[in-house]
Scaffold this active site. Structure first.
Site, PDB file in Angstrom:
ATOM      1  N   GLU A  76      31.510 -42.456 -10.182  1.00 19.12           N
ATOM      2  CA  GLU A  76      30.514 -42.877 -10.364  1.00 19.12           C
ATOM      3  C   GLU A  76      29.846 -41.325 -11.364  1.00 19.12           C
ATOM      4  OE1 GLU A  76      27.422 -44.653  -7.674  1.00 19.12           O
ATOM      5  OE2 GLU A  76      28.205 -45.762  -7.905  1.00 19.12           O
TER       6      GLU A  76
ATOM      7  N   HIS B 201      32.971 -38.775  -6.648  1.00 20.42           N
ATOM      8  CA  HIS B 201      32.135 -40.175  -6.279  1.00 20.42           C
ATOM      9  C   HIS B 201      32.815 -40.839  -7.940  1.00 20.42           C
ATOM     10  CE1 HIS B 201      29.625 -43.715  -6.180  1.00 20.42           C
ATOM     11  NE2 HIS B 201      30.656 -43.265  -5.284  1.00 20.42           N
TER      12      HIS B 201
ATOM     13  N   SER C 242      30.972 -51.729  -1.010  1.00 19.17           N
ATOM     14  CA  SER C 242      30.803 -52.447  -0.581  1.00 19.17           C
ATOM     15  C   SER C 242      31.228 -52.936   1.162  1.00 19.17           C
ATOM     16  CB  SER C 242      30.746 -53.977  -0.958  1.00 19.17           C
ATOM     17  OG  SER C 242      30.458 -53.993  -1.884  1.00 19.17           O
TER      18      SER C 242
ATOM     19  N   ASN D 199      25.916 -42.846   1.921  1.00 23.18           N
ATOM     20  CA  ASN D 199      25.610 -42.195   0.044  1.00 23.18           C
ATOM     21  C   ASN D 199      24.762 -43.011  -0.153  1.00 23.18           C
ATOM     22  OD1 ASN D 199      25.653 -41.177  -2.492  1.00 23.18           O
ATOM     23  ND2 ASN D 199      27.690 -42.057  -3.552  1.00 23.18           N
ATOM     24  N   TRP D 200      23.358 -41.852  -0.753  1.00 23.86           N
ATOM     25  CA  TRP D 200      22.708 -42.408  -0.277  1.00 23.86           C
ATOM     26  C   TRP D 200      21.834 -42.659  -2.542  1.00 23.86           C
ATOM     27  CZ3 TRP D 200      17.915 -41.192   2.256  1.00 23.86           C
ATOM     28  CH2 TRP D 200      16.961 -41.125   3.244  1.00 23.86           C
ATOM     29  N   LYS D 201      23.311 -42.454  -3.074  1.00 23.71           N
ATOM     30  CA  LYS D 201      22.974 -42.277  -4.447  1.00 23.71           C
ATOM     31  C   LYS D 201      21.171 -41.889  -5.232  1.00 23.71           C
ATOM     32  CE  LYS D 201      26.246 -45.609  -4.292  1.00 23.71           C
ATOM     33  NZ  LYS D 201      27.347 -46.474  -5.382  1.00 23.71           N
TER      34      LYS D 201
ATOM     35  N   GLU E   3      37.581 -45.549  -3.141  1.00 27.44           N
ATOM     36  CA  GLU E   3      36.727 -46.502  -2.574  1.00 27.44           C
ATOM     37  C   GLU E   3      37.146 -47.023  -4.646  1.00 27.44           C
ATOM     38  OE1 GLU E   3      32.856 -45.088  -1.529  1.00 27.44           O
ATOM     39  OE2 GLU E   3      33.275 -44.197  -3.197  1.00 27.44           O
TER      40      GLU E   3
ATOM     41  N   GLY F 255      28.884 -51.411  -5.045  1.00 27.12           N
ATOM     42  CA  GLY F 255      27.878 -51.595  -5.407  1.00 27.12           C
ATOM     43  C   GLY F 255      28.368 -53.348  -6.161  1.00 27.12           C
TER      44      GLY F 255
ATOM     45  N   GLY G  43      27.549 -47.131   0.374  1.00 30.19           N
ATOM     46  CA  GLY G  43      26.121 -46.142  -0.364  1.00 30.19           C
ATOM     47  C   GLY G  43      25.371 -47.757  -0.041  1.00 30.19           C
ATOM     48  N   GLY G  44      25.001 -48.749  -0.492  1.00 28.76           N
ATOM     49  CA  GLY G  44      24.093 -49.892  -0.808  1.00 28.76           C
ATOM     50  C   GLY G  44      23.358 -49.770   0.844  1.00 28.76           C
TER      51      GLY G  44
HETATM   52  P1  PGA Z   1      28.666 -49.255  -1.908  1.00 26.05           P
HETATM   53  O1  PGA Z   1      28.976 -48.153  -2.958  1.00 26.05           O
HETATM   54  O2  PGA Z   1      28.809 -49.210   0.147  1.00 26.05           O
HETATM   55  O3  PGA Z   1      27.182 -49.850  -2.025  1.00 26.05           O
HETATM   56  O4  PGA Z   1      29.807 -49.926  -2.214  1.00 26.05           O
HETATM   57  C1  PGA Z   1      29.489 -46.507  -1.755  1.00 26.05           C
HETATM   58  C2  PGA Z   1      29.569 -45.923  -2.533  1.00 26.05           C
HETATM   59  O5  PGA Z   1      29.608 -45.834  -4.039  1.00 26.05           O
HETATM   60  O6  PGA Z   1      29.844 -44.288  -2.165  1.00 26.05           O
END
Ligand code: PGA
Length: 249
Positions: free
Chosen positions: A99, A97, A211, A9-11, A167, A173, A232-233
């Site tokens: 976010e 998600h 994470s 997930n590149w966001k 999640e 993050g 994500g990251g």
């Molecule tokens: P993260 O994000 O790996 O940076 O914690 C995961 C996500 O939000 O899908």
């Protein structure tokens, strides 16, 4: 046993140059390792779907989007529909998600509608659920997850056409990880909740996210109840993303 699924997930990250660099580096690594035991997908921002999709062509890495709306087309300035995502080459779309829930006030009811529309368009929705830190500390985790699953899962869901991602919001993050015991407990609970909803949902893939990185991927992905990861990251770094995929054994 079905293959584990690792989704990046590149966001809201990336422009064409950086995206091309990531995809190229990832494809090179895949070409050099014919023993990869995981299925991969990348979810770049809308603006990069076309170019990333083109670059991924000929590889087994699937394309996904990070959100969609419910309606198929019309006067909805700024929105992107599941039909458009399918047309752009997507196989997956992330919905719900945390976010989106936090910054766009998305409700469980809306997420269910989005997931339903995604399935109708031939996409596999990756439906995100997870508790906040306050909810965990007040021992609400399972109640929150149960409510989210029951309220977000489309009536049309089957074991084949949708994916769940657990999640914990406090682990996204932040570098904080849920412990293996916490992950196992929630994943087992999600499985029970799915089966209670409909016994035929017993094979829905349940990913873990929050994470995930090369240093913890093996421990997390070795858990029997974890069918993959939503990353994500670490998915913005091709070495890290590939190392996470390689952690599937
Ligand atoms: P993260 O994000 O790996 O940076 O914690 C995961 C996500 O939000 O899908």
């Amino acid at each position: 046993m079905s293959r584990k699924l690792i989704v990046g997930n590149w966001k809201m990250n990336g422009v064409r140059q950086s995206a091309n660099d990531i995809v190229l580096a990832l494809k090179q690594r895949i070409a050099n390792d014919n023993n990869l035991r995981a299925d991969l997908a990348i979810c770049p921002p809308f603006t990069l779907l076309e170019s990333v999709g083109r670059r991924l062509g000929g590889s087994d890495v699937a394309l996904g989007a990070q959100d969609c709306v419910v309606v198929p087309e019309g006067a909805y300035t700024g929105d992107v529909s599941p039909i458009m995502l399918k047309d752009a080459g997507c196989a997956y779309v992330i919905v719900g998600h945390s976010e989106r829930r936090q910054y766009h006030q998305e409700s469980n009811a809306l997420i269910k509608q989005k997931a339903t529309a995604a399935i109708k368009a031939g996409l596999t929705p990756i439906i995100c659920v997870g508790e906040t830190l306050i909810e965990r500390q007040s021992e609400q985790t399972l109640a929150v997850i149960e409510k989210q699953i029951n309220a977000c899962l489309p009536d049309s869901a089957t074991s084949q056409n949708c994916v769940i991602a657990y999640e914990p919001v406090w682990a996204i993050g932040t570098g904080l990880n849920a412990t293996e015991a916490q992950i196992s407990d929630v994943h087992a609970f999600i499985r029970r909740t799915l089966i209670q909803l409909n016994p035929s949902l017993n094979k829905v893939k349940v990913l873990y996210g929050g994470s995930v990185k090369p240093s913890n991927a093996k421990a997390i992905l070795s858990l029997g109840s974890v069918d993959g990861a939503l990353v994500g990251g670490a998915s913005l770094n091709p070495s890290d993303f590939f190392a996470i995929a390689q952690a599937v054994s």
